[in-house]
Scaffold this motif. Structure first.
Motif, PDB file in Angstrom:
ATOM      1  N   LEU A 117      16.288  61.100   9.241  1.00 47.77           N
ATOM      2  CA  LEU A 117      16.319  61.424  10.335  1.00 47.77           C
ATOM      3  C   LEU A 117      16.321  63.030  10.381  1.00 47.77           C
ATOM      4  O   LEU A 117      15.674  63.815  11.228  1.00 47.77           O
ATOM      5  N   LEU A 118      17.836  63.320   9.997  1.00 45.05           N
ATOM      6  CA  LEU A 118      18.449  64.881   9.917  1.00 45.05           C
ATOM      7  C   LEU A 118      17.788  65.499   9.287  1.00 45.05           C
ATOM      8  O   LEU A 118      17.288  66.678   9.987  1.00 45.05           O
ATOM      9  N   LEU A 119      17.204  65.670   8.438  1.00 42.97           N
ATOM     10  CA  LEU A 119      16.396  66.325   7.595  1.00 42.97           C
ATOM     11  C   LEU A 119      14.845  66.334   8.111  1.00 42.97           C
ATOM     12  O   LEU A 119      14.761  67.382   7.895  1.00 42.97           O
ATOM     13  N   ALA A 120      14.718  65.250   8.642  1.00 47.49           N
ATOM     14  CA  ALA A 120      13.050  65.219   9.551  1.00 47.49           C
ATOM     15  C   ALA A 120      13.314  66.809  10.727  1.00 47.49           C
ATOM     16  O   ALA A 120      12.450  66.819  11.257  1.00 47.49           O
ATOM     17  N   LEU A 121      14.343  66.629  10.755  1.00 46.31           N
ATOM     18  CA  LEU A 121      14.957  68.122  12.251  1.00 46.31           C
ATOM     19  C   LEU A 121      14.538  69.393  11.428  1.00 46.31           C
ATOM     20  O   LEU A 121      14.777  70.113  12.297  1.00 46.31           O
ATOM     21  N   ARG A 122      14.421  69.803  10.470  1.00 49.89           N
ATOM     22  CA  ARG A 122      14.452  70.683   9.463  1.00 49.89           C
ATOM     23  C   ARG A 122      13.549  71.558  10.578  1.00 49.89           C
ATOM     24  O   ARG A 122      13.635  72.969  10.102  1.00 49.89           O
ATOM     25  N   GLY A 123      12.330  71.677  11.113  1.00 49.74           N
ATOM     26  CA  GLY A 123      11.002  72.211  11.577  1.00 49.74           C
ATOM     27  C   GLY A 123      11.417  72.581  12.670  1.00 49.74           C
ATOM     28  O   GLY A 123      11.140  73.362  13.949  1.00 49.74           O
ATOM     29  N   ALA A 124      12.710  71.654  13.912  1.00 50.84           N
ATOM     30  CA  ALA A 124      13.050  72.431  14.971  1.00 50.84           C
ATOM     31  C   ALA A 124      14.335  72.910  15.078  1.00 50.84           C
ATOM     32  O   ALA A 124      14.114  73.818  16.322  1.00 50.84           O
ATOM     33  N   VAL A 125      14.823  72.707  13.971  1.00 46.37           N
ATOM     34  CA  VAL A 125      16.451  73.166  14.431  1.00 46.37           C
ATOM     35  C   VAL A 125      16.648  73.663  13.420  1.00 46.37           C
ATOM     36  O   VAL A 125      16.767  73.444  11.492  1.00 46.37           O
ATOM     37  N   PRO A 126      16.423  75.265  13.383  1.00 45.85           N
ATOM     38  CA  PRO A 126      16.509  75.730  12.161  1.00 45.85           C
ATOM     39  C   PRO A 126      18.063  75.982  11.157  1.00 45.85           C
ATOM     40  O   PRO A 126      19.218  76.142  12.362  1.00 45.85           O
ATOM     41  N   GLY A 127      17.701  75.920   9.798  1.00 44.63           N
ATOM     42  CA  GLY A 127      18.883  75.798   9.336  1.00 44.63           C
ATOM     43  C   GLY A 127      19.911  75.014   8.574  1.00 44.63           C
ATOM     44  O   GLY A 127      20.759  75.176   7.554  1.00 44.63           O
ATOM     45  N   ILE A 128      19.176  73.764   9.068  1.00 45.69           N
ATOM     46  CA  ILE A 128      19.583  72.593   8.452  1.00 45.69           C
ATOM     47  C   ILE A 128      18.655  72.229   6.904  1.00 45.69           C
ATOM     48  O   ILE A 128      18.168  73.104   6.689  1.00 45.69           O
ATOM     49  N   PRO A 129      19.819  72.119   6.255  1.00 46.41           N
ATOM     50  CA  PRO A 129      19.372  72.351   4.640  1.00 46.41           C
ATOM     51  C   PRO A 129      18.453  71.251   4.411  1.00 46.41           C
ATOM     52  O   PRO A 129      18.752  70.631   4.652  1.00 46.41           O
ATOM     53  N   ASP A 130      17.594  71.797   3.220  1.00 42.12           N
ATOM     54  CA  ASP A 130      17.001  70.740   2.088  1.00 42.12           C
ATOM     55  C   ASP A 130      17.416  69.653   2.128  1.00 42.12           C
ATOM     56  O   ASP A 130      17.034  68.701   1.621  1.00 42.12           O
TER      57      ASP A 130
END
Length: 375
Positions: free
Chosen positions: A270-283
């Motif tokens: 779920l957190l990784l799926a947020l990468r497009g919406a929340v800048p900075g979340i690591p791969d």
């Protein structure tokens, strides 16, 4: 015929009463012309009905409320009806209008007596009789000073956000007494805190609250600074719905950070799926803990540390359009030469409210056609 129409009709039909209202009670129906063109920020109807001897103007609002604007750039509701306004002006003449309902009985009596005595000296011995004649002619009553002050202060506290006056040409807002303005943060955060408590107490309401855009925005703002390990199920629901709806990154990150802290491996997807919406979340999932720790260190420590623009955006997401508009207008009014970055952020916020006039005013404040070059 409304009470307001009746009182105004009487004043226009009775020159003797109109003269008394103008002097000594400073409500002059012959001077209903303000020093500049004005309008309400909300766009609601407004019409001038009287002037005062110091250059101010009384306006009648669509709901019957009376707004007073002085000639120095301040404006606020005087009363919730014209009858109330006239009873206040007649019953609290001169400097007595500066009293507070918090004053003790002795202070109220002394200050009111001094204000009335000064008027008697200037007006003449007929002051008391003429005041009673004016009240009687308008069908009004002499009321206790404390009651009038309570009514006046109650009206003043309603000025924002629905009765904020603007210069119609420049678009800037008239000032309101700061002590009468509730902090925007408290207004918009309260429902989110209430819903957060509800979600903690009743798991059955998680989906209901999370699916509602306005309620979700409030809880997402609340959990930025109030989160616990037991909030994990609520955080999951909020992030799922928020990601699908395209909620602002600053709200999503406020829930993502505590989920990293309190969640488990199953939450990584779920957190990784947020990468497009929340800048900075690591791969990489293993880097999420470090990202969350950095976000906590660099973010505001408490709700009062959040920038005012954060609360204005939350007001808009909650459907509090006028509160959002007024907050943005005051931010623009207060912006200085070094605030170009803030002004640039205000442009899309005004656009989101459909206020192109204020968006254009913000654009005009930016250098070289809106290009921000420095912080």
């Amino acid at each position: 015929m409304t009470h307001s129409d009746r009182a105004l009709r009487i004043l226009h039909e009775r020159p003797d009463l109109a003269a008394l209202a103008a002097w000594p009670f400073s409500f002059d129906i012959g001077g209903a012309e303000h020093v500049e063109e004005v309008r309400l920020a909300s766009g609601a109807p407004l019409r001038p009905i009287a002037g005062e001897d110091s250059g101010g103007t009384y306006f009648l609002c669509a709901g019957g409320e009376v707004l007073h604007a002085d000639s120095e750039g301040s404006a606020g509701l005087l009363a919730e009806s014209l009858d109330d306004a006239l009873e206040i002006l007649i019953g609290l003449p001169g400097e007595a209008s500066c009293l507070s309902s918090e004053d003790d009985d002795a202070t109220l009596a002394r200050e009111l007596a001094e204000a009335e005595e000064e008027l008697r000296e200037n007006y003449g011995p007929e002051f008391d009789a003429d005041r009673e004649r004016l009240l009687s002619g308008l069908g009004l009553r002499r009321r206790p000073a404390r009651e009038l002050l309570v009514r006046m202060e109650r009206a003043e506290r309603r000025t924002e956000p629905d009765f904020v006056l603007l210069n119609a040409v420049e678009g800037c807002a008239y000032q309101v007494d700061e002590t009468l303005r509730a902090p925007v943060r408290e207004t918009v955060l309260a429902p989110g805190l209430a819903d957060l408590a509800l979600m903690r107490a009743d798991a059955a309401c998680h989906e209901t609250v999370a699916a509602d855009p306005a309620r979700r925005a409030g809880v997402l703002a609340a959990v930025r600074h109030d989160h616990r390990p037991e909030d994990v199920p609520s955080l999951r629901a909020l992030l799922r719905h928020g990601a699908r709806a395209g909620d602002p990154a600053e709200l999503l990150s406020g829930a993502a950070v505590p989920l990293v802290r309190y969640g488990d491996a199953a939450d990584h997807a779920l957190l990784l799926a947020l990468r497009g919406a929340v800048p900075g979340i690591p791969d990489r999932a293993e880097a999420l803990a470090g990202w969350a720790a950095d976000a906590l260190r660099s973010g505001p420590a408490a709700p009062e540390d959040e920038p005012p623009l954060f609360w204005a955006r939350l007001a808009r997401l909650q459907g509090r359009t006028e509160l959002a508009r007024v907050t943005l207008i005051r931010l623009l009014d207060d912006a200085g030469p070094r605030d170009d970055a803030l002004v640039a952020e205000l442009v899309p916020e005004f656009a989101a409210l459909g206020d192109e006039a204020q968006a254009a005013r913000a654009r005009r404040r930016l250098p070289r056609g809106g290009v921000v070059t420095g912080g």
